[in-house]
Design a protein around this motif. Structure first.
Motif, PDB file in Angstrom:
ATOM      1  N   ALA A   1       0.883  -1.167   0.000  1.00 41.28           N
ATOM      2  CA  ALA A   1       0.000   0.000   0.000  1.00 41.28           C
ATOM      3  C   ALA A   1       0.919   1.215   0.000  1.00 41.28           C
ATOM      4  CB  ALA A   1      -0.900  -0.009   1.228  1.00 41.28           C
ATOM      5  N   ALA A   2       0.681   2.138  -0.914  1.00 44.19           N
ATOM      6  CA  ALA A   2       1.544   3.303  -1.108  1.00 44.19           C
ATOM      7  C   ALA A   2       1.055   4.506  -0.307  1.00 44.19           C
ATOM      8  CB  ALA A   2       1.579   3.663  -2.592  1.00 44.19           C
ATOM      9  N   ASN A   3       2.000   5.367   0.066  1.00 45.87           N
ATOM     10  CA  ASN A   3       1.629   6.627   0.716  1.00 45.87           C
ATOM     11  C   ASN A   3       0.888   7.503  -0.292  1.00 45.87           C
ATOM     12  OD1 ASN A   3       3.557   8.518  -0.677  1.00 45.87           O
ATOM     13  ND2 ASN A   3       5.064   7.196   0.305  1.00 45.87           N
ATOM     14  N   GLY A   4       0.232   8.547   0.182  1.00 50.02           N
ATOM     15  CA  GLY A   4      -0.612   9.380  -0.669  1.00 50.02           C
ATOM     16  C   GLY A   4       0.094   9.970  -1.882  1.00 50.02           C
TER      17      GLY A   4
ATOM     18  N   VAL B   1      -1.065  -2.189  -4.777  1.00 50.08           N
ATOM     19  CA  VAL B   1      -2.493  -2.465  -4.943  1.00 50.08           C
ATOM     20  C   VAL B   1      -3.388  -1.586  -4.088  1.00 50.08           C
ATOM     21  CG1 VAL B   1      -2.092  -4.891  -5.551  1.00 50.08           C
ATOM     22  CG2 VAL B   1      -2.590  -4.278  -3.170  1.00 50.08           C
ATOM     23  N   ASP B   2      -2.786  -0.781  -3.204  1.00 54.32           N
ATOM     24  CA  ASP B   2      -3.630  -0.081  -2.245  1.00 54.32           C
ATOM     25  C   ASP B   2      -3.011   1.251  -1.837  1.00 54.32           C
ATOM     26  OD1 ASP B   2      -5.886   0.260  -0.667  1.00 54.32           O
ATOM     27  OD2 ASP B   2      -5.564  -1.537   0.528  1.00 54.32           O
ATOM     28  N   LEU B   3      -3.812   2.047  -1.140  1.00 54.16           N
ATOM     29  CA  LEU B   3      -3.409   3.318  -0.571  1.00 54.16           C
ATOM     30  C   LEU B   3      -3.229   3.143   0.929  1.00 54.16           C
ATOM     31  CD1 LEU B   3      -3.107   6.460  -0.559  1.00 54.16           C
ATOM     32  CD2 LEU B   3      -5.603   6.550  -0.307  1.00 54.16           C
ATOM     33  N   CYS B   4      -2.151   3.699   1.451  1.00 54.34           N
ATOM     34  CA  CYS B   4      -1.929   3.733   2.897  1.00 54.34           C
ATOM     35  C   CYS B   4      -2.135   5.172   3.349  1.00 54.34           C
ATOM     36  CB  CYS B   4      -0.519   3.260   3.235  1.00 54.34           C
ATOM     37  SG  CYS B   4      -0.146   3.373   5.008  1.00 54.34           S
ATOM     38  N   PRO B   5      -3.360   5.540   3.773  1.00 54.73           N
ATOM     39  CA  PRO B   5      -3.641   6.933   4.109  1.00 54.73           C
ATOM     40  C   PRO B   5      -2.855   7.444   5.317  1.00 54.73           C
ATOM     41  CG  PRO B   5      -5.530   5.552   4.629  1.00 54.73           C
ATOM     42  CD  PRO B   5      -4.522   4.679   3.934  1.00 54.73           C
ATOM     43  N   GLY B   6      -2.416   6.550   6.195  1.00 52.55           N
ATOM     44  CA  GLY B   6      -1.673   6.966   7.383  1.00 52.55           C
ATOM     45  C   GLY B   6      -0.165   6.950   7.208  1.00 52.55           C
ATOM     46  N   CYS B   7       0.313   6.592   6.029  1.00 52.23           N
ATOM     47  CA  CYS B   7       1.755   6.502   5.801  1.00 52.23           C
ATOM     48  C   CYS B   7       2.370   7.879   5.569  1.00 52.23           C
ATOM     49  CB  CYS B   7       2.054   5.612   4.587  1.00 52.23           C
ATOM     50  SG  CYS B   7       1.857   3.850   4.906  1.00 52.23           S
ATOM     51  N   ALA B   8       3.563   8.062   6.074  1.00 48.78           N
ATOM     52  CA  ALA B   8       4.326   9.287   5.838  1.00 48.78           C
ATOM     53  C   ALA B   8       4.792   9.311   4.383  1.00 48.78           C
ATOM     54  CB  ALA B   8       5.525   9.337   6.777  1.00 48.78           C
TER      55      ALA B   8
ATOM     56  N   ASN C   1       7.632   9.130   3.038  1.00 50.92           N
ATOM     57  CA  ASN C   1       8.721   8.223   2.670  1.00 50.92           C
ATOM     58  C   ASN C   1       8.419   6.785   3.087  1.00 50.92           C
ATOM     59  OD1 ASN C   1       8.958   8.417   5.471  1.00 50.92           O
ATOM     60  ND2 ASN C   1      11.184   8.426   5.436  1.00 50.92           N
ATOM     61  N   GLN C   2       7.162   6.477   3.333  1.00 49.91           N
ATOM     62  CA  GLN C   2       6.790   5.182   3.897  1.00 49.91           C
ATOM     63  C   GLN C   2       5.874   4.398   2.965  1.00 49.91           C
ATOM     64  OE1 GLN C   2       4.844   5.651   7.669  1.00 49.91           O
ATOM     65  NE2 GLN C   2       4.365   3.484   7.871  1.00 49.91           N
ATOM     66  N   ILE C   3       6.039   3.066   2.980  1.00 48.21           N
ATOM     67  CA  ILE C   3       5.107   2.160   2.329  1.00 48.21           C
ATOM     68  C   ILE C   3       4.635   1.148   3.358  1.00 48.21           C
ATOM     69  CG2 ILE C   3       6.088   2.431   0.017  1.00 48.21           C
ATOM     70  CD1 ILE C   3       7.513  -0.264   0.398  1.00 48.21           C
ATOM     71  N   ASP C   4       3.528   0.515   3.082  1.00 50.21           N
ATOM     72  CA  ASP C   4       2.953  -0.493   3.966  1.00 50.21           C
ATOM     73  C   ASP C   4       2.932  -1.807   3.187  1.00 50.21           C
ATOM     74  OD1 ASP C   4       1.936  -1.049   6.479  1.00 50.21           O
ATOM     75  OD2 ASP C   4      -0.112  -0.451   6.001  1.00 50.21           O
TER      76      ASP C   4
END
Length: 130
Positions: A53-56, A95-102, A104-107
């Protein structure tokens, strides 16, 4: 060693430096199933469990969906697990969005994270590139 062989070796060396230079430093955390629905594909999980899941900013209004990234753990972020990295890299699909990621961050999926680091660490420093 012939001239052609020397040129091929030089090209291979330059190519290997280029991929290292393109690596982006960041951090990774992990999330657990269920992996659907995803921001890219809804309830269709056609990409298995090696996903991220990628950051915004990285997500770019679904522009990242389906892109593959090589990810490598470089170090831990806390003293609780002194050597969390497993010493290998993985390839994951966005495949997804990580809304809480900074920024420089991925989930990573829990399965992907566990392949490159001890899950007890929770958050790791990484290098990744498309």
């Amino acid at each position: 060693m012939g001239l052609v062989t020397k040129i091929l070796i030089l090209i291979a060396m330059v190519a290997s430096f280029t991929s290292v230079a393109d690596a982006i430093a960041g951090q990774a955390t992990f999330y657990t199933p269920p992996y659907t629905p995803s921001s890219c594909y809804g309830y269709k999980n056609t990409h298995g469990v090696m996903i991220l899941a990628a950051n915004g900013g990285m997500f770019a209004h679904k522009g990242i969906c389906g892109k593959r990234f090589r990810v490598r753990c470089t170090s831990g972020t806390n003293a609780g697990v002194p050597h969390p990295c497993r010493g290998n890299s993985i390839v994951v699909t966005a495949v997804d969005l990580c809304p809480g990621c900074a920024g420089n961050q991925i989930d990573l999926s829990a399965e992907a994270f566990a392949m490159i680091a001890d899950p007890n660490e929770g958050k790791i420093n990484i290098e990744y590139h498309e």
